[in-house]
Design a protein around this motif. Structure first.
Motif, PDB file in Angstrom:
ATOM      1  N   SER A   5      26.472 -60.200 -10.999  1.00 15.63           N
ATOM      2  CA  SER A   5      25.566 -59.761  -9.717  1.00 15.63           C
ATOM      3  C   SER A   5      25.200 -61.442  -9.035  1.00 15.63           C
ATOM      4  N   GLU A  36      22.583 -62.470  -8.659  1.00 13.34           N
ATOM      5  CA  GLU A  36      21.245 -63.032  -9.105  1.00 13.34           C
ATOM      6  C   GLU A  36      21.620 -63.770 -10.128  1.00 13.34           C
ATOM      7  N   SER A  55      18.271 -56.825 -13.887  1.00 12.29           N
ATOM      8  CA  SER A  55      17.574 -56.759 -12.827  1.00 12.29           C
ATOM      9  C   SER A  55      16.905 -55.652 -12.910  1.00 12.29           C
ATOM     10  N   THR A  76      15.987 -53.595 -10.881  1.00 10.69           N
ATOM     11  CA  THR A  76      16.474 -52.584  -9.756  1.00 10.69           C
ATOM     12  C   THR A  76      17.744 -51.841 -10.147  1.00 10.69           C
ATOM     13  N   GLN A  77      18.062 -52.410 -11.251  1.00 12.03           N
ATOM     14  CA  GLN A  77      19.612 -51.663 -11.866  1.00 12.03           C
ATOM     15  C   GLN A  77      19.420 -51.169 -13.332  1.00 12.03           C
ATOM     16  N   SER A 133      21.739 -52.224 -16.046  1.00  9.86           N
ATOM     17  CA  SER A 133      21.444 -53.769 -16.690  1.00  9.86           C
ATOM     18  C   SER A 133      20.800 -53.529 -17.855  1.00  9.86           C
ATOM     19  N   THR A 157      14.949 -60.142 -13.801  1.00 10.38           N
ATOM     20  CA  THR A 157      14.606 -60.658 -12.285  1.00 10.38           C
ATOM     21  C   THR A 157      13.891 -59.689 -11.648  1.00 10.38           C
ATOM     22  N   GLN A 158      12.925 -59.987 -10.558  1.00  9.98           N
ATOM     23  CA  GLN A 158      12.177 -59.073  -9.873  1.00  9.98           C
ATOM     24  C   GLN A 158      11.197 -58.735 -10.694  1.00  9.98           C
ATOM     25  N   TYR A 201      11.380 -49.543  -9.383  1.00  5.34           N
ATOM     26  CA  TYR A 201      12.120 -50.072 -10.382  1.00  5.34           C
ATOM     27  C   TYR A 201      12.577 -49.127 -11.393  1.00  5.34           C
TER      28      TYR A 201
END
Length: 200
Positions: free
Chosen positions: A31, A33, A79, A81-82, A85, A110-111, A121
């Motif tokens: 990614s 990120e 992440s 948001t994934q 992962s 992250t995030q 999320y």
């Protein structure tokens, strides 16, 4: 953990009098990120240590025809948001030799702090914390907001402190010693309360 395919640490550590350098393996789905965080680590720590970044989508690492460089520290990056992962993390940590769990690896999410532009999320911080505590023991978890430069700087320097110890650059300090200095949280307010509970 299957020892024949688990990622193993090297026994030989760099001597403190040599140039300060470390090889960090970042494990996680590819990614922007992941790439950005590795680059930020190199730039932020440029005046303190030479950081070499290696990346892998998952563990175990594929077979190599030539010897690999020593891996001083492993960062699992995911992440929030994934969803894939988190699942990749669960599988990869099972292929990591347990010696790495003694202060030679960490998780970067992250995030981790809710941003206004992020509405949902795929997993919560509590889920990640629970999994790490049950499977990986005391592995450090860092929640980073890549849009906040101050937050990134703080997190990178905290990770670097772990890397320095793992590499042997802090004389007299080992990952195991650091674990003994951690605060133990307890709900007991007195020794008498603890002893009363033990006797029940």
């Amino acid at each position: 953990i299957m020892m024949n395919d688990a990622l193993l640490p090297f026994n030989e550590l760099p001597r403190p009098e040599m140039e300060r350098n470390a090889t960090v393996l970042i494990v996680g789905p590819p990614s922007v990120e992941t790439a950005n965080f590795g680059e930020l680590m190199i730039n932020i720590l440029a005046n303190e240590m030479t950081i070499r970044i290696r990346t892998a989508e998952s563990l175990p690492l594929p077979s190599a025809s030539t010897p690999r460089p020593r891996i001083d520290f492993v960062l699992f990056m995911l992440s929030m948001t994934q969803a894939d992962s988190f699942e990749a993390l669960k599988k990869s940590v099972m292929k990591l030799n347990e010696e790495y769990f003694l202060g030679r690896c960490a998780v970067v999410a992250t995030q981790g702090k809710r941003l206004e532009k992020v509405t949902q999320y795929t997993f919560e911080c509590e889920e990640l914390d629970y999994f790490i505590s049950k499977v990986c023991g005391d592995m450090s978890i860092f929640y980073v907001n890549l849009t906040n430069q101050v937050n990134v700087q703080v997190i990178v320097r905290q990770i670097n402190s772990l890397i320095e110890v793992a590499c042997g650059y802090k004389r007299g300090i080992t990952p195991a010693l650091l674990r003994t200095t951690e605060l133990y949280e307890s709900s007991y307010t007195s020794l008498e309360e603890f002893l009363d509970t033990e006797q029940e």
